[in-house]
Design a protein around this motif. Structure first.
Motif, PDB file in Angstrom:
ATOM      1  N   TYR A 212       0.594  -1.327  -0.236  1.00 13.45           N
ATOM      2  CA  TYR A 212      -0.130  -0.072   0.286  1.00 13.45           C
ATOM      3  C   TYR A 212       1.033   0.677   0.320  1.00 13.45           C
ATOM      4  CZ  TYR A 212      -2.988  -3.669   1.618  1.00 13.45           C
ATOM      5  OH  TYR A 212      -4.020  -4.463   1.609  1.00 13.45           O
ATOM      6  N   THR A 244     -12.728  -0.508   2.242  1.00 14.88           N
ATOM      7  CA  THR A 244     -13.097   0.487   1.696  1.00 14.88           C
ATOM      8  C   THR A 244     -12.667   1.568   2.486  1.00 14.88           C
ATOM      9  OG1 THR A 244     -15.128   1.124   3.568  1.00 14.88           O
ATOM     10  CG2 THR A 244     -16.370  -0.235   1.699  1.00 14.88           C
ATOM     11  N   LEU A 245     -11.597   1.193   2.581  1.00 13.57           N
ATOM     12  CA  LEU A 245     -10.890   2.579   3.848  1.00 13.57           C
ATOM     13  C   LEU A 245     -10.263   3.332   2.602  1.00 13.57           C
ATOM     14  CD1 LEU A 245      -9.188   0.863   6.899  1.00 13.57           C
ATOM     15  CD2 LEU A 245     -11.355   2.616   7.113  1.00 13.57           C
ATOM     16  N   THR A 246      -9.963   4.561   2.454  1.00 13.24           N
ATOM     17  CA  THR A 246      -8.859   5.006   1.453  1.00 13.24           C
ATOM     18  C   THR A 246      -7.865   6.061   1.708  1.00 13.24           C
ATOM     19  OG1 THR A 246     -10.505   7.053   2.169  1.00 13.24           O
ATOM     20  CG2 THR A 246     -11.657   6.481   0.198  1.00 13.24           C
ATOM     21  N   GLU A 249      -7.500   9.215  -2.225  1.00 11.54           N
ATOM     22  CA  GLU A 249      -8.506   9.165  -3.754  1.00 11.54           C
ATOM     23  C   GLU A 249      -8.795   7.396  -3.682  1.00 11.54           C
ATOM     24  OE1 GLU A 249      -8.625  11.290  -6.806  1.00 11.54           O
ATOM     25  OE2 GLU A 249      -8.602  13.575  -6.399  1.00 11.54           O
ATOM     26  N   ASN A 250      -8.243   6.990  -3.025  1.00 13.42           N
ATOM     27  CA  ASN A 250      -8.065   5.016  -3.695  1.00 13.42           C
ATOM     28  C   ASN A 250      -8.204   4.473  -2.434  1.00 13.42           C
ATOM     29  OD1 ASN A 250      -7.221   5.790  -6.048  1.00 13.42           O
ATOM     30  ND2 ASN A 250      -4.981   6.249  -5.159  1.00 13.42           N
ATOM     31  N   SER A 251      -8.689   3.354  -2.364  1.00 13.19           N
ATOM     32  CA  SER A 251      -9.701   2.426  -1.571  1.00 13.19           C
ATOM     33  C   SER A 251      -8.171   1.308  -1.559  1.00 13.19           C
ATOM     34  CB  SER A 251     -10.688   2.098  -1.317  1.00 13.19           C
ATOM     35  OG  SER A 251     -10.782   1.323  -2.240  1.00 13.19           O
ATOM     36  N   ILE A 252      -8.381   0.748   0.003  1.00 13.71           N
ATOM     37  CA  ILE A 252      -6.723   0.531   0.078  1.00 13.71           C
ATOM     38  C   ILE A 252      -7.696  -1.239  -0.808  1.00 13.71           C
ATOM     39  CG2 ILE A 252      -6.571   1.111   1.568  1.00 13.71           C
ATOM     40  CD1 ILE A 252      -7.733  -1.638   3.576  1.00 13.71           C
ATOM     41  N   GLU A 254      -8.290  -1.956  -3.660  1.00 11.79           N
ATOM     42  CA  GLU A 254      -7.585  -1.979  -5.490  1.00 11.79           C
ATOM     43  C   GLU A 254      -5.906  -2.338  -4.742  1.00 11.79           C
ATOM     44  OE1 GLU A 254      -6.881   1.770  -6.839  1.00 11.79           O
ATOM     45  OE2 GLU A 254      -8.642   2.382  -6.347  1.00 11.79           O
TER      46      GLU A 254
END
Length: 299
Positions: A212, A244-246, A249-252, A254
């Motif tokens: 991450y 859903t944590l971001t 602008e990206n959630s984890i 991904e």
């Protein structure tokens, strides 16, 4: 987008009676935690997990463990060695005390949580003795009681990838950095623990996480088992909400992947549906993660 810099994985394994405390009299007590609702959970300390990682590092990859002395009155890492000489010092940090100039400290790049049971302890205890030996000399056997607990356990590993192989003026090659992290992952994949004549398998049956933008234990404390009729399911609502944590602008979600041992949990298909195209077996999970680590240090 900033370069990813933190590896974080949360694992589940199944094992029995992993870490004992001092005990009372002839009773060997497991290390335990008590929650507010009265439930009791056993755990293996992060120090115990670290010990077995380093032990296997020496056994599998010839990690140098001859880096400790007592020349200053306390047992610690020797001033004669640096992270160049010791994978352990590089990954898990060190403190070297000095009398006049304070202490030389390098914080750990690899952080471990305690491995906490996912099933509460029900006060199982084993009575044993050494009758076999006592009978040989016509003596009464010595008696002992040992607490026992068979359970699934969970723990989390986080790695600050930017810190690996760097210590003040020392910096290792990117190839060596990748090698050390990938060796650690190989160890975790087949981790075991020698305890009281047993060899417990700490190899994961479930793992979730990835690389991450920050190193944070996202799924620590987010693993819960639901048991019914001798079968166990992983609480998927907690996993979905956590994903859903971001970061910006990206959630984890991904960057999150899942590894699972087939036929372990009842809701395996549900997990695969939630993390569609992101769920593989344990071997494939670690293979993919190692490839990501290699690319990280090549870029």
């Amino acid at each position: 987008m900033n370069k990813k810099k933190g590896l974080s994985i949360t694992l589940i394994f199944k094992a029995q009676s992993l870490n004992y405390g001092e005990g009372i009299g002839n009773v060997s007590e497991l290390k335990k935690l008590t929650r507010g609702d009265g439930s009791i959970y056993t755990f293996a300390s992060r120090q115990a997990i670290r010990y077995d990682i380093v032990r296997l590092g020496n056994k599998m990859f010839n990690w140098n463990l001859e880096v400790v002395d007592k020349s200053k009155g306390t047992i610690q890492f020797s001033d004669n060695f640096t992270i160049k000489d010791s994978e352990e010092m590089d990954l898990f940090g060190y403190m070297k005390t000095t009398k006049n100039d304070g202490s030389a400290i390098r914080s750990a790049a690899v952080r471990l949580s305690n491995a906490i049971s996912l099933e509460d302890y029900k006060s199982d205890i084993e009575f044993l003795n050494n009758k076999g030996l006592a009978d040989r000399i016509g003596e009464f056997p010595n008696l002992a009681n040992i607490e026992q607990h068979l359970s699934y356990y969970t723990y989390t590993i986080t790695i600050d990838l930017e810190k690996i192989g760097i210590d003040n003026e020392i910096e290792l090659t990117n190839e060596e950095k990748a090698k050390r992290v990938n060796q650690l992952l190989d160890i975790v994949k087949v981790l075991n623990r020698d305890i009281r004549g047993r060899e417990e398998n700490l190899s994961p049956v479930f793992v979730i996480g990835g690389i991450y933008n920050i190193n944070s234990p996202f799924y620590l404390g987010r693993i819960k088992l639901n048991g019914k009729n001798g079968e166990f399911s992983i609480d998927t609502e907690m996993l979905k909400d956590t994903a859903t944590l971001t970061i910006g602008e990206n959630s984890i979600f991904e960057d999150t992947k899942v590894g699972i041992l087939k036929n372990t949990f009842k809701n395996e298909n549900e997990i695969e549906e939630i993390f569609k195209y992101k769920t593989v077996n344990i071997e494939e999970y670690f293979k993919d993660l190692k490839e990501e680590i290699t690319k990280y240090y090549e870029s």
